[in-house]
Design a protein around this motif. Sequence first.
Motif: not given
Length: 149
Positions: A4, A30-35, A37, A58
Amino acid sequence: MSDEYVKVLFELEKEDEDYPPVDYERLWARPLGEGLFEIDNIPFFVRELSAGDVVAAQLGEGEVVFSKLVRESGSSTLRVIVFDETRVEDVRRRIQEFGCATELNVSKMLGVDVPPQVDLHAVRAWLMEEQSAGALEFEDACIRHDGSP
């Protein structure tokens, strides 16, 4: 790191011809969504960034590339070079006793994360004493709180 997590690429500006010694730094996030982190390690060369900060990034040329800081974590980041390699773990342990997290880069360079609840003035005062004694050198890479816990 689990699947993840991703590495976010940061392009570094040279302060002089030899520093930083690299052109890029990749930080676990950690990716949080919608670009977005959340940075999950202590930067060694990126300035004005701390662990826990949220950045926008991006996909570019096969890598996740930093575009801007979105939200500060409140933590500060210091960098420490310990001149005597045999003292690195002692210095690291003392910094951790203040309540800071550390990461070791190469053999003598520490990245230090100073959370907002830690007395930044006390940490810096101890580092200044050690620096005056010739044991180490440190710099403020990202100061985010006034130092009082």
